[in-house]
Design an enzyme around this catalytic site. Structure first.
Site, PDB file in Angstrom:
ATOM      1  N   ARG A   1       0.821  -1.203   0.000  1.00 18.58           N
ATOM      2  CA  ARG A   1       0.000   0.000   0.000  1.00 18.58           C
ATOM      3  C   ARG A   1       0.866   1.269   0.000  1.00 18.58           C
ATOM      4  NH1 ARG A   1      -3.003   2.135   4.297  1.00 18.58           N
ATOM      5  NH2 ARG A   1      -2.763   0.218   5.476  1.00 18.58           N
TER       6      ARG A   1
ATOM      7  N   LYS B   1      -8.113   3.038 -20.399  1.00 13.79           N
ATOM      8  CA  LYS B   1      -8.417   3.291 -21.797  1.00 13.79           C
ATOM      9  C   LYS B   1      -7.181   3.084 -22.676  1.00 13.79           C
ATOM     10  CE  LYS B   1     -12.448   4.520 -20.111  1.00 13.79           C
ATOM     11  NZ  LYS B   1     -12.327   4.686 -18.666  1.00 13.79           N
TER      12      LYS B   1
ATOM     13  N   TYR C   1     -16.298  13.608 -18.241  1.00 12.14           N
ATOM     14  CA  TYR C   1     -16.790  12.241 -18.107  1.00 12.14           C
ATOM     15  C   TYR C   1     -17.911  12.242 -17.068  1.00 12.14           C
ATOM     16  CZ  TYR C   1     -16.807   7.456 -16.304  1.00 12.14           C
ATOM     17  OH  TYR C   1     -17.192   6.214 -15.854  1.00 12.14           O
TER      18      TYR C   1
ATOM     19  N   ASP D   1      -7.883  16.423 -17.920  1.00 16.33           N
ATOM     20  CA  ASP D   1      -8.098  15.004 -18.183  1.00 16.33           C
ATOM     21  C   ASP D   1      -7.660  14.751 -19.620  1.00 16.33           C
ATOM     22  OD1 ASP D   1      -9.110  12.463 -18.804  1.00 16.33           O
ATOM     23  OD2 ASP D   1     -10.811  12.690 -17.446  1.00 16.33           O
TER      24      ASP D   1
END
Length: 407
Positions: free
Chosen positions: A73, A217, A127, A192
């Site tokens: 982590r 993507k 988005y 973005d």
């Protein structure tokens, strides 16, 4: 100095070369050719005092730990390679990877809110889930929606972020990033860059301070990995690492491995798919069943087009193309934003941002253009009896190529 820095060339290299070699320069010295995949969740340490000091250092500064890893982590060597490579491609100092694009955006908002900067200025369209996260105030943030010309006037003392997406999802509207960055003053601009990728634009070079990707993507590129990543300066990256450690939105090492592999072919994939997309745009623009085609001036593999007939018939009619959410894969995908990706956005806000009910979004893949065109044309509805009433374009719309029945 990190081991990956040892082989870095001091001579600027082309993007295609960086895509292949960034994050891998130390492999030959390790006697390896492919990057190793480290799946460990924890790591042994026989000096608890020294380990405690290193953890305290991270808690104070957020800087990457010197020496071996401690816990997954905190950091992971495989993920770190992907972060290094993506930062290099974006021309940023650092990259911080997350479990998804939304986890990445959440971390950015929390990082700014932790400094008392809860206000965000944003430009639609974004988005749909990004829009919802900002508008719903789920993280205690407050958003002011504006057009690019109104950004400077919308800033407040507690504004921690200005956010734009260019080309935007799903209308492909483009923003003048350099002009917007100037309007932001000292407030960080987040862009973005999921649709464009660093192959088509590098927002940092135009004044943006934070670049966000849904790595699911184009960066992954094969529809088989989920992730998100932020490229930024090292100072902000340190805060993001602390947020990631506290919230647990870590990228799995296997995802980091696949994303690093995806970067190596990113320029080739984006350019090939963009070439096919441009040809499909040319053909769609003259098809009497299509009211309008939206395609960004910088190019790319994303197409948006409005049909005269029922867009749901097109979705149901494709056979080669996959009707599915997401984008950026090697195969072509098509979806109806008003029903799927932007359904969560209020109808009035959606339409005012240019997301009409007859808009379809297509992510062009690597298939042959003739096969794709055959599939598209047979799926399109019959020629219309009358014109479609198209929503007035929002500020910053991309080049719109009208069909023959639309001015």
């Amino acid at each position: 100095m990190d081991a990956m820095d040892h082989g870095r060339s001091v001579t600027p290299r082309a993007l295609a070369t960086e895509a292949v070699h960034a994050g891998r320069e130390d492999l030959a010295g390790l006697g390896l050719h492919a990057p190793p995949l480290d799946l460990s969740t924890t790591y042994p340490s026989y000096d608890a005092r020294a380990e405690a000091a290193r953890i305290d250092e991270f808690a104070t500064t957020g800087a990457r730990l010197d020496g071996p890893p401690v816990y997954a982590r905190l950091d992971n060597p495989t993920v770190a390679r992907f972060e290094e490579a993506l930062a290099r491609l974006e021309g940023a100092e650092a990259g911080v990877a997350f479990a998804s694009g939304m986890a990445a955006l959440t971390a950015v908002l929390l990082a700014r809110a932790s400094q008392g900067l809860r206000h965000v200025v944003a430009v639609r369209p974004l988005y749909g889930c990004s829009d919802h996260l900002l508008d719903a105030g789920l993280l205690g943030t407050e958003v002011t929606w504006t057009d690019p010309a109104g950004i400077a006037d919308a800033l407040r003392p507690d504004t921690g972020l200005v956010m734009v997406e260019s080309p935007a999802n799903p209308t492909l509207a483009e923003a003048d990033i350099r002009a917007i960055a100037h309007s932001c003053g000292s407030v960080p601009l987040l862009v973005d860059n999921t649709f464009a990728t660093p192959v088509l634009q590098r927002p940092v070079e135009q004044g943006a301070r934070i670049v966000l990707h849904s790595a699911t993507k184009y960066l992954g590129g094969h529809g088989d990995v989920m992730g998100g990543v932020v490229a930024c300066d090292e100072e902000f990256a340190r805060t993001l690492r602390q947020v990631r450690f506290a919230t647990g939105g870590v990228l799995h090492p296997l995802a980091g491995y696949l994303l690093l592999r995806g970067l190596s072919t990113l320029p080739v994939r984006v350019r090939a798919a963009s070439s096919t997309a441009a040809e499909l745009v040319r053909r769609l623009a003259t098809d009497p069943r299509v009211a309008r085609v939206h395609y960004p001036r910088i190019g790319g593999a994303m197409i948006a087009f409005e049909v005269y007939g029922d867009p749901h018939d097109v979705i149901a009619g494709v056979r080669l193309i996959t009707p599915a959410v997401s984008l950026g894969s090697v195969d072509t995908l098509i979806q109806h934003p008003a029903s799927i990706s932007h359904r969560i956005v209020a109808e009035g806000d959606r339409r005012s941002a240019g997301v009409s009910d007859r808009l379809l979004r297509m992510s062009v893949g690597l298939e042959d253009v003739e096969d794709l065109w055959r599939d598209v044309t047979q799926a399109l509805s019959a020629p219309p009896a009358g014109p479609l009433r198209v929503t007035a374009p929002a500020s910053g719309r991309p080049a719109a190529v009208p069909g023959p029945a639309v001015r």
